[in-house]
Every structure is written in structure tokens, then in C-alpha cells.
Write an enzyme that holds these catalytic residues in place. Structure first.
Site: not given
Lengths: 314, 655
Positions: B407, B451, B467
């Protein structure tokens, strides 16, 4: 109170001897083992016995048998409406030669007195006997005389609804440790009875099994039978239950409680046990309690059994 | 009485128990204190144990003086005197050891026992876990037992235990009242902190550091929602916001200024309570976007939530969030910071961005966002925990060569691409997701849920969450990563397929332990002044503070002591008479086997009925009857017969 002392008054053969006495009695009074046992327990507990029943079922024979087997001297007083206290206690008669009154003891001065049909006499005469039973002494002409030891009264009584009787008041009934009913024998017992010989002849053939000192020792031994705290709890619970129940006029008195314990002790001794168990109390309770309680509820068939079933054994 | 006891010798059984007990109480300190200090204590304790059989070994006055000086020196040299808590504890431990050596009279025993209680207290300066509390509770019971043994001359160990438990049980209500009502100190005594903060999200993002975190299944925090639980895709737990990048590393940059005041909170805000594990950092985590802050915390302008001190121990706070809250304005400083770029940018990357800009309407920045996301989706990007080492220009290498990343790779590169396209953007790190404890009402967010995502400025709409990871691995947002299964393989395993009995048992046990842990913290360790007030408020005792709390404490204490006293006065079944219980056991057994047993039936009746019904057990039943009658109604009161009777009843088999 030591065990050694107990051993001295109660030799090991006692159980067998007690059974023999019951067996002998059972041969004459057929099919009434429980009543015989109760009568024996009553003697051992130094109590007096009231036999209440219709005529002709063996009340008198029972008294005779007990006297013979236990080796007691025996007097029978037939209570009638014209019986006077002096007829029981005795009279003082002037002896001209000696120049003073001389006491002639009445039939009460014997170890076993059979007061036959006690409810036929007047209350005044009844109370003369009942006083003697309680005090174990009589007073005549200002002089107190001890009654013999042992002193044991078996009174018989016809059920009250018969004509010409004076029923004993509750306070007097309390003097009797137990009340026993013999009732009609069952068919087999009756057959045996009819088939057997004359009771009066048979009575003559009975020999005493014990002597007076042995009986006294046994009576002492009854006092030594152990009563545990748990058993006292049980007796107290039973007494309390009679006092709380609505169907009895009055509950059992403390004197009744003591009587119950004494009877239970004697019952345990006949069973050969060194301690009282709840079953002993249950076995004697109907005969100790019923004549002291006035049942107000006629629908109750067996109120004392109900009482037993209502109290948990601790 | 007391004077008479004072001169009695100390039973060596008690002394040995005390020494061993103190040894057990000191043991957890070996994690906190220097080995020299703990060792010194155990040497003294061992010495005392040896001296029990050989009294000549007890040191004299001069030796003791030397030992004391030696002990002090040990404390000073091994611990120093800089940390009051450590030095104090070390001194206590050493002195308790030395006290054992000079223990002579009963009075000394009492002193040592009280030092033991104090020793128990010091353990909680270092550690407040449930396990330690249980261990120490046992220790206190032990000390109490020794104390009771010391005050009673004739007592067997069974009685001693019974008395101890009764005393402890009697004290429990009072302890509970004091725990609930005693005025709480706002800051913990001596600034208690826990052993070590769990490695969590740090204030910067370098390539690979969140990937590392994802391999840990340690708990980051636990959450209890007051109302509805937001869906997985909305569970973004916002942490620090990163503005500055040098191409490889993202940091918060200059400390953000001006705490945010939120206005016009939506009525359907989500209210929740977070219990954060110690992080050693200032920031806290809240559902995106926090609109109502807990006390002694504040919101930065970028909506990261910070406390006024480092989270060095578990910290429970309540917050509310509104997922739809937007800020419509942006300061000039923010614009500049949101467009900051590293010094060097690879030409291939510039080319790509220029192409996207040319293809889209300059007034519609979302078109560029869409293009970038499509690029991630269409090119062969792989979502992996082991992206390999990226050398050279990270953005260039990642976008055109390795195309393997986690991520932080996606969030970092996406944010930089947006800035190059003239769209203010920033990186937010935090956690995404969470798992509900099936045995409790709370959710657990683990380090593996760490994250990173981006936010871009859309004029008229405010900061907009994007995202990019969801473009590559949409399941990441729906499910958690299973760290146990993802460690070595290239592919990331998402949790959700829990098969295998052992694994199910293990998972359940872990969830239960998690529930116990959270409740222990919620109700005991984390029972702060704030929680105390909210509990009192629930019972209508709001604003009970100071003298009011003192009076409540007094009344509560009196009620507690009074009720214990009254209970102790209640009639109890005759003690020391186990016979009724044994009889009842027999009666239960007979009833189970089908025999009718009434309460009014005496033992003879019951047993003879039973013998008729169960002739096979006749001998056993007769023996039981004999023994019971003897014990209950006879003169016999032999204890051994009672246990023999108990055994017989227990072994009785009825068919």
C-alpha cells in the site's frame, strides 16, 4: 456412665432373654407381638400401661402373663362403681390386744397391679390409684408408705361409650406412659386361639424368666441408652409439630416428651441397640401420644402417623 | 493474649512458608530490576532457609551491618538513583531479603508480612496485566494465611485456609466499594508506564515499513461502537497525515498548525470508544473523519488526532466521526505543502503525467485521478508484501519496472503523481478494517491492518480520499490480511477462510483472551476518574466529587462492612458435622436408582427398604447403615469412621 458399668448391668445374654420373654407371652396372646413388645417396653421404662379395648380380647391375660414372666407379685383389683379408695390403699384396723391401730395394706402394695376396668370406678377411687402411680407411695391415716419397687400398673379400660363408665380425664391419662389396644385377632391367630388350650391352665404353667433384681438392672440400663443431639432435635421437632397442628386441642407437654424418650430408649434396648434411632421414636410415638392428644378432626384416620410423616428425620 | 503470643517461638513451618512466598512475590521483578538486586534477595532468602535447620548460620549484628551496606551498594551501583521508582523498588527488595536474616521475634514476622504486601504493590508499578493481578492475588492470600497462622496457636492447615478465604471474602465487598468510589488521581502515581510500546505506525513512511507491520498480528487498538458499525469499506482509521516527500520517504513535515474546530456535526455521526495499545507516539486513531474529540486531545487542520502526551500506556478514549464531513477551504500554506515535490523527477514519469493532463479537462482534476487509477489497474501491478529492493529513482523504478508493491508504494507514488499534475495531495497512514471479536462486543484492529492511502484536493468538494491500493487489490479493503499465511509467499493471503479444527480452536481461544484483556483494561486498569464519573452518572450520582465522593465512600464502606457482619451472623449449618451431607448423598443415590425415600424415614427404614430393592448391595447398605447410625445417633464420634462412611457411600453401586 462408663461402658464397663453398662456391661455389668446388661450382660450379653439379655437380648436372648428379652426375646424369650416375648416368645413365651406370644404363645398365650397370639398374634399381638407388637402390643406385647410395647407392654414390655413400658415395664422397662418404669411406666404404667393402659390397655383400652372391648372385653374379651385378652387384656387381663396380658397382665397376668407379664407378671408371671417377670417374676413379679401380682394383685388384681376389679374396679366397680362401689369401690372405695380404702379398698385399694388399705385400712387401719384397731388391734385390741396391742391396743393400737394396725395398717392392713391394700392390693396396691404389690409389684404389678392390674386395675381391671378402671373406668367403672368413681373418679375419687380412680384418683387414689392414679396418685399412687405418680408418687409411688400412698398416704393413709397420716402416714406415708412406700410402694414396692418395681411398681407397675396395668389398667384396662372399656371404650368410653359403654354404659356406666367414668372416663379418665386427660390429666390422669397422662400418668400412663402408653396406651395399647389389642383389638380382635386376625383369622389365623383366632384359629390358633380356638384350637389351643385353656388360657388359665396355660398361665399356671408359665415360669418366670427373670427375677426382680434383673428387672431393676434392666430398668437402670434403659436410662443408659444413648440419645444423640440429632435425636433430641427430632423429638423436639415432633413435639413442636403437635403444638402447631390445628387438629389437636393441645400439643404434647414436656412431660409427654420425656415419656416419649423413655419409651424409645426401652424400645431400643429390646432391639439390642446401645442408642436410640428415629425408628424407635416412631415405633412408640402412637402409643405414647394418642391418649394425650385430643383429636378435634374426626376425618383424620390416623393423625399420629400423619404427624410422623410430616417431620423430617434430622 | 497478645503479650503471651509474642513470646512464643515462631513455627519454622510458617517461617519457611513466608520465605518461599516472598521468593514467589519477588520473582516477577526479575523482569524490571537488575539481576544483581534480585540475586541478592534470593541469596538472603536461601540463607534464611538453610538457617532454619542450623540456627548457628544466622548472622550476627556486625555481619548484618556489613550485609546492609553491601545491599545498599548493590542497589546504587546496579540501579543508580536517577529513577525513583526503580531505586525504591530495588531498595525494598534487598531490604526484605535482609529483614529475613534478622528475623527473630513474632513482631518481625508481622513486619515482614507487611513488607510483603508492599512488595505486591510495587509489582503494579511495572505491569498491570490480568495474569500478574491473579498471581499477586494468590500471593496476598498466601501472606494472609501466614498472618492467620501466626495469630492462632492451634490450627491445622485446612482450617487456616478456610479462615483465610473467609477473611479475604469478607474484605472483598469493602475493596469493591473503595475501588469504585475512591477518588481517582488524574495522573497515575509515579507516571506508570508499561513495559514497551508495540511497534506500530510511525510518523513517516518509507518504502517497506508498513509492509513489515503487516506481518505482525499484534493488536493496534480495540473499538466498541455505540451504535451501528460502519461497513468494512468505510472503516479507515485515520492516523498521521504526511505532507513532505523526498521521493523515497514521506514525513509529516513541519508540525501542522492551528488545531481544527469542527462545526456543524452531522447528527448521524458514529460514536465509538477506542482502547489504544501503547505506541510511544502522540497521535491517536479515529474513524475518518473525527469530528468530536476526546478530552486532552485535539485535531490538527489535516484532521489527524493527537493527544497532549505520548501514549505510553493503554489509553481509552471516546470519539465521534462523520464520514461525510468536508472542509471547503484550503490555506495557501496548505496548497504549497500539498504540491511539494522531490528535487529530482525522472523524465519517464513527467512524460506520463503530462500525457494524462493533456488528455483531460484542467477544471476536472478527478479525470486525472481516474486516469492514474486506470493505469494502476491496467498495467500488470502486483500487490505483494515482498516487492524486492527498489534502487534508483523509486517512483520511476516502481511505475515502469518492478510494478510490485504494497500500500505505501501505491499511496506514495499516486500522491506524487497527483502533485505533478498540479493537484494538491497528501498521504494518510492509519489502519483499514478490523475484525469483530466473536465472543465480545468489540472490534480488534491489528498491526496487520496498517494501511496508507491518499487524499487529493478537489475544488468545491474538499479533500477527497483515494485509495489506489483498492485499484490493484480491491479485496484489501473488504478483508484483512492474514499475516500468519502471508509471510513467505509472494501472494498476500486474505483472512476469511478458516478451516481446520485446530485453527478454529486456536482462533477462538485467541478471541476469548482478547475479550478478557479488553474488559480487564476497561473495568480495572483503565478505570480512570473519567470512567468513574461516567459510571456514577449511570446510577444518577452525577457530579459526585470531592467531599460528596468521600461521603459516598464512607456510606458504601459502612454498608459493605455491615452486610458482611450480618452475613457472618446468619445461622449456619452445624459446622464440622459432615454426616447430614453424606446421608443426603446416599439418599440422592437411592432416589436416582428408583427407590422412594421420604424425609421422615429414619436410616434403618431407608436402608432396609433399599436392601429389599437392591439385594446385591445388601452388605454395603447394611454396613453404611451401621456406621451412619453409630456416628449420628451413637456415642461414636471418630473422624476416621466418617471418612470411611463417606468412601462407602461414594463407592456404593446400585443396580
Amino acid at each position: 456412665m462408663s461402658n464397663a458399668a453398662l456391661g455389668a448391668v446388661a450382660p450379653p445374654g439379655d437380648g436372648a432373654l428379652l426375646r424369650q420373654i416375648l416368645d413365651d407371652a406370644g404363645r398365650l396372646i397370639v398374634g399381638k407381638d407388637h402390643a406385647l413388645r410395647l407392654a414390655l417396653a413400658c415395664v422397662l421404662a418404669r411406666g404404667h400401661l393402659l390397655i383400652e379395648d372391648v372385653p374379651g380380647v385378652g387384656k387381663t391375660t396380658l397382665a397376668h402373663v407379664m407378671a408371671r414372666l417377670l417374676g413379679l407379685d401380682f394383685q388384681r383389683i376389679q374396679f366397680t362403681a362401689d369401690l372405695l379408695p380404702a379398698d385399694i390403699v388399705g385400712v387401719s384396723i384397731y388391734d385390741r390386744e396391742e391396743g393400737r391401730f394396725h395398717f392392713h395394706p391394700g392390693p396396691v402394695f404389690s409389684q404389678l397391679v392390674l386395675a381391671d376396668e378402671i373406668n367403672r370406678a368413681t373418679p375419687k377411687t380412680q384418683s387414689a390409684l392414679l396418685e399412687a402411680m405418680e408418687e409411688r407411695q400412698v398416704t393413709a391415716d397420716g402416714e406415708t408408705r412406700e410402694l414396692p419397687d418395681p411398681f407397675f400398673v396395668i389398667a384396662t379400660q372399656n371404650p368410653r361409650n359403654q354404659i356406666g363408665t367414668f372416663g379418665l380425664p386427660e390429666s390422669q391419662l397422662d400418668r400412663f406412659l402408653m396406651r395399647v389396644s389389642l383389638g380382635y385377632p386376625d383369622a389365623a391367630a383366632e384359629r390358633q386361639l380356638l384350637d389351643g388350650g385353656d388360657r388359665r391352665v396355660m398361665l399356671k404353667h408359665i415360669t418366670p424368666r427373670i427375677d426382680v433384681p434383673t428387672l431393676l438392672a434392666w430398668q437402670n440400663h434403659v436410662d443408659q441408652i444413648h440419645v444423640a443431639p440429632a435425636l433430641l432435635d427430632y423429638v423436639q421437632a415432633l413435639l413442636a409439630a403437635t403444638r402447631n397442628a390445628p387438629h389437636w386441642e393441645l400439643g404434647l407437654s414436656p412431660r409427654a416428651g420425656l415419656a416419649l424418650l423413655r419409651a424409645a430408649r426401652a424400645w431400643a434396648m429390646i432391639d439390642g441397640r446401645p442408642q436410640v434411632v428415629p425408628e424407635d421414636v416412631q415405633a412408640v410415638l402412637p402409643n405414647v401420644a394418642e391418649h394425650r392428644l385430643n383429636n378435634l378432626d374426626p376425618t383424620l384416620k390416623n393423625p399420629v402417623q400423619e404427624l410422623i410423616r410430616g417431620v423430617a428425620v434430622p | 493474649m497478645r503479650d503471651a503470643m509474642a513470646n512464643l517461638p515462631i513455627p519454622s513451618r510458617l517461617l519457611a512458608t513466608l520465605v518461599i512466598l516472598l521468593g514467589a512475590l519477588v520473582a516477577p521483578h526479575s523482569a524490571n530490576l537488575s539481576p544483581m538486586v534480585v540475586g541478592a534477595f534470593y541469596c538472603a532468602a536461601l540463607w534464611r532457609l538453610l538457617a532454619l535447620s542450623r540456627p548457628t548460620l544466622i548472622p550476627g549484628r556486625w555481619v548484618l551491618l556489613l550485609l546492609m551496606l553491601g545491599g545498599m551498594a548493590t542497589v546504587v551501583f546496579s540501579t543508580g538513583i536517577r529513577d525513583g521508582r526503580l531505586t525504591g523498588t530495588a531498595l525494598l527488595v534487598v531490604m526484605v531479603g535482609l529483614k529475613l536474616l534478622e528475623l527473630k521475634a513474632r513482631r518481625d514476622m508481622h513486619v515482614t508480612i507487611f513488607l510483603g504486601y508492599f512488595l505486591v504493590l510495587t509489582q503494579f508499578l511495572y505491569n498491570q496485566t490480568l495474569g500478574l493481578a491473579i498471581y499477586m492475588f494468590c500471593g496476598v492470600i498466601g501472606l494472609l494465611a501466614v498472618q492467620i497462622g501466626l495469630n492462632r496457636v492451634h490450627i491445622d492447615s485446612r482450617q487456616q485456609l478456610v479462615y483465610t478465604l473467609r477473611v479475604a471474602g469478607g474484605a472483598l465487598p469493602l475493596a469493591l466499594v473503595i475501588f469504585v468510589l475512591f477518588p481517582r488521581l488524574e495522573t497515575p502515581l509515579w507516571g506508570i508506564n508499561t513495559a514497551s510500546a508495540v511497534t506500530g505506525i510511525s510518523g513517516e513512511m518509507t518504502l517497506g515499513n508498513i509492509g513489515e507491520l503487516s506481518q505482525s498480528d499484534a493488536t493496534a487498538f480495540r473499538v466498541r461502537f455505540d451504535g451501528d458499525v460502519p461497513p468494512p469499506a468505510a472503516r479507515y482509521w485515520r492516523g498521521p497525515v504526511l505532507w513532505h516527500t523526498d521521493g523515497r520517504r514521506w514525513t509529516a513535515g513541519r508540525r501542522p498548525v492551528r488545531p481544527e474546530q469542527v462545526e456543524g456535526v452531522s447528527p448521524n455521526a458514529i460514536v465509538y470508544e477506542v482502547t489504544l495499545e501503547p505506541t510511544g507516539e502522540y497521535w491517536l486513531f479515529g474513524l475518518d473523519i473525527v469530528t468530536s474529540t476526546p478530552p486532552s486531545t485535539f485535531l490538527n487542520r489535516d484532521f489527524s488526532l493527537v493527544g497532549d502526551q505520548r501514549v505510553n500506556k493503554r489509553f481509552t478514549y471516546r470519539a465521534a466521526s462523520d464520514p461525510d464531513y468536508r472542509v471547503a477551504t484550503m490555506t495557501q500554506g496548505e496548497r504549497l505543502r500539498g504540491l511539494q515535490l522531490p528535487d529530482e523527477i525522472a523524465p519517464r514519469v513527467s512524460q506520463l503525467v503530462k500525457q494524462w493532463m493533456a488528455e483531460s479537462d484542467p477544471d476536472q482534476p478527478l479525470q486525472v485521478v481516474e486516469k492514474a487509477l486506470r493505469y494502476f489497474r491496467q498495467q500488470p501491478f502486483v500487490y505483494t508484501l515482498s516487492p524486492g529492493v527498489i534502487e534508483g529513482d523509486p517512483l520511476d523504478t516502481f511505475l515502469f519496472e518492478t510494478r510490485r508493491g504494497f500500500c505505501e508504494h501505491y499511496a506514495g507514488s499516486f500522491t506524487q503523481l497527483m502533485r505533478m499534475a498540479g493537484i494538491p495531495a497528501r498521504v494518510v497512514v492509519g489502519y483499514q478494517g478490523g475484525e469483530k471479536n466473536p465472543h465480545a462486543e468489540h472490534w480488534v484492529v491489528r498491526q496487520s491492518d496498517a494501511h496508507a492511502w491518499s487524499e487529493v484536493w478537489v475544488p468545491g468538494r474538499g479533500w477527497w480520499r483515494v485509495d489506489p491500493t483498492a485499484a490493484i487489490a480491491p479485496e484489501r479493503v473488504e478483508r484483512s490480511i492474514d499475516p500468519g499465511l502471508s509471510q513467505d509467499g509472494d501472494e498476500i493471503v486474505f483472512s476469511g477462510d478458516n478451516s481446520g479444527l485446530l485453527r478454529v480452536v486456536w482462533l477462538n481461544a485467541r478471541w476469548m483472551a482478547d475479550a478478557v484483556d479488553l474488559n480487564w483494561h476497561r473495568w480495572v486498569v483503565g478505570f480512570t476518574a473519567e470512567r468513574q464519573q461516567s459510571l456514577l452518572r449511570q446510577y444518577g450520582l452525577s457530579d459526585l466529587q470531592g467531599i460528596g465522593l468521600g461521603i459516598a465512600l464512607l456510606i458504601g464502606g459502612l454498608v459493605a462492612v455491615g452486610s458482611v457482619y450480618l452475613i457472618s451472623k446468619l445461622p449456619r449449618p452445624r459446622r464440622g458435622d459432615p454426616l447430614p451431607a453424606i446421608w443426603q448423598r446416599l439418599v440422592r443415590k437411592l432416589r436416582r436408582a428408583g427407590l422412594t425415600v421420604d424425609d421422615w424415614q429414619g436410616p434403618d427404614t431407608v436402608c432396609s427398604n433399599a436392601i429389599v430393592r437392591f439385594p446385591d448391595a445388601a452388605d454395603q447398605l447394611a454396613a453404611i447403615n451401621r456406621m451412619y447410625v453409630k456416628l449420628r445417633y451413637g456415642r461414636q464420634s471418630d473422624r476416621s469412621l466418617v471418612s470411611a462412611l463417606y468412601k462407602r457411600v461414594a463407592q456404593l453401586k446400585l443396580r
